[in-house]
Design a protein around this motif. Structure first.
Motif, PDB file in Angstrom:
ATOM      1  N   GLU A  25       3.629  -9.274  -8.090  1.00  0.00           N
ATOM      2  CA  GLU A  25       5.067  -9.017  -8.150  1.00  0.00           C
ATOM      3  C   GLU A  25       5.541  -8.416  -6.831  1.00  0.00           C
ATOM      4  O   GLU A  25       4.812  -7.675  -6.173  1.00  0.00           O
TER       5      GLU A  25
ATOM      6  N   VAL B  54      -0.207  -2.438  -5.459  1.00  0.00           N
ATOM      7  CA  VAL B  54       1.163  -1.927  -5.405  1.00  0.00           C
ATOM      8  C   VAL B  54       1.254  -0.761  -4.424  1.00  0.00           C
ATOM      9  O   VAL B  54       2.208  -0.666  -3.635  1.00  0.00           O
TER      10      VAL B  54
ATOM     11  N   GLY C 243       3.289  -1.536 -11.333  1.00  0.00           N
ATOM     12  CA  GLY C 243       3.443  -2.985 -11.377  1.00  0.00           C
ATOM     13  C   GLY C 243       2.618  -3.575 -12.496  1.00  0.00           C
ATOM     14  O   GLY C 243       1.830  -2.882 -13.143  1.00  0.00           O
TER      15      GLY C 243
END
Length: 377
Positions: free
Chosen positions: A117, A153, A234
């Protein structure tokens, strides 16, 4: 056997121990596959990248720099500075991103390298006015399990924060600063215009023998960014897959289309006999066209008309047998029934409707009639 061949005295061992300790504390691991054919410097960069750092050459010494909270170990005053200062307020626009897409290897995705992401900062986005995103590969970062992506992340968060630090800032200092090394954190005295009170990370240090000055290259260091980095969360992208058809077997139905009566694709010996008003079914076992196996008990269907061709069915929900006059279109469109076969009742004179003889093997003799016992195209 696969290293760069540097003697231990030319390696800043203390810095690498510090980097390993910080990685352990953060729960960051390094894994993957490299070979002796890969570029050695790039392999070292990938290893350190997994721990939030990067290698640096400090003269003849191989050192490294790690992302971690720093306390200034000295203060640069106006009296330490010799000559001019070059201090850009920001990094170039193409490097000043507000979103990073990390790529990494995922166990849940069969160890394929996948994009995660996007890690984006809302404050940076609001300041920039538009999305600026780049993809950063973390070649030796592996996500084992189903959902722990904190390492990727957090690493992307550090790269995002460092892209907003001002630099490179250059200045020449007096000779006493020769002992400082790349990676050290220093503060700027309040009397230095434009940089007053800021923390700096030294990136490069050299010596100018002609002037006895120490040129320094550095960037700003925001001490509040570490809390923002470790506050990020995330999730792992979903694992792509193919849905199984609603009707298993050799064929599946188009979307929105419902199936009709089930057919028998394979069966044990079965006998059907008839009188003028009754069809009798012997017990047998069969496999349906969806692959399920069904035991059919003996039964009889009564109250039929003489001299009529019927299709015999069994209800899947109730188990009851029934017969509908051929071609029995409504029953053939009903997914609750299983088609057993076609059977005729005799006329009063003992003859059968076309074909004129009862089906062979069904309790009658002769004729060219073939029962419906397999799926039709």
């Amino acid at each position: 056997m696969a290293g760069v061949g540097i003697h231990i005295r030319n390696i800043d061992v203390a810095r690498y121990v510090e980097a390993a300790s910080i990685a352990d504390f953060n729960g960051w691991t390094c894994g993957g596959e490299v070979s002796t054919g890969d570029d050695k410097w790039q392999v070292l960069k990938s290893i350190l990248q997994a721990g939030g750092g990067e290698p640096i050459k400090d003269g003849a010494t191989l050192s490294c720099m790690i992302n971690a909270p720093r306390v200034p170990i000295a203060t640069i005053t106006r009296n330490d500075i010799c000559g001019e200062i070059t201090a850009p307020k920001t990094q170039p626009r193409r490097d000043r991103v507000n979103g990073i897409i990390p790529t990494f290897r995922s166990e849940a995705h069969f160890w394929e390298v996948i994009p995660g992401e996007v890690v984006r900062d809302a404050t940076m986005l609001a300041k920039d006015g538009d999305e600026r995103t780049k993809e950063v590969p973390y070649g030796l970062v592996q996500v084992e399990g189903s959902d722990d992506v904190s390492q990727t992340v957090e690493l992307a968060g550090y790269d995002l924060e460092n892209a907003r630090e001002a630099g490179p800032i250059t200045m020449s200092l007096k000779l006493r600063w020769l002992g400082f090394k790349a990676g050290d954190c220093v503060a700027i005295d309040g009397e230095v215009r434009g940089l007053a009170g800021k923390h700096m990370i030294l990136l490069k240090r050299s010596l100018d023998p002609a002037t006895a000055m120490v040129p320094m290259t550095m960037r700003t260091e925001d001490p509040t960014k570490h809390a923002r980095v470790f506050a990020r969360t995330g999730t792992l992208p979903p694992v792509p897959g193919v849905d199984r058809p609603d009707v298993p077997g050799d064929y599946s139905l188009p979307p929105g289309v419902t199936r009709g009566a089930y057919r028998i694709s394979s069966r044990s010996a079965v006998t059907l006999t008839s009188t003028a008003t009754t069809i009798t079914i012997g017990a047998f076992d069969g496999v349906l066209d969806d692959g399920s196996q069904v035991a059919f008990p003996a039964g009889a269907i009564e109250g039929l008309a003489a001299g009529t061709i019927y299709l015999a069915f069994r209800s899947r929900s109730t188990g009851a047998y029934r017969a509908d006059v051929s071609p029995a279109l409504d029953a053939m469109a009903d997914s609750d029934v299983i088609l057993i076969g076609t059977m005729s009742t005799p006329k009063e004179d003992g003859s059968y409707p076309a074909p004129s003889d009862p089906p062979p093997g069904w309790g009658g003799g002769g004729g060219e009639y073939e029962p419906v016992l397999r799926p039709e195209n």
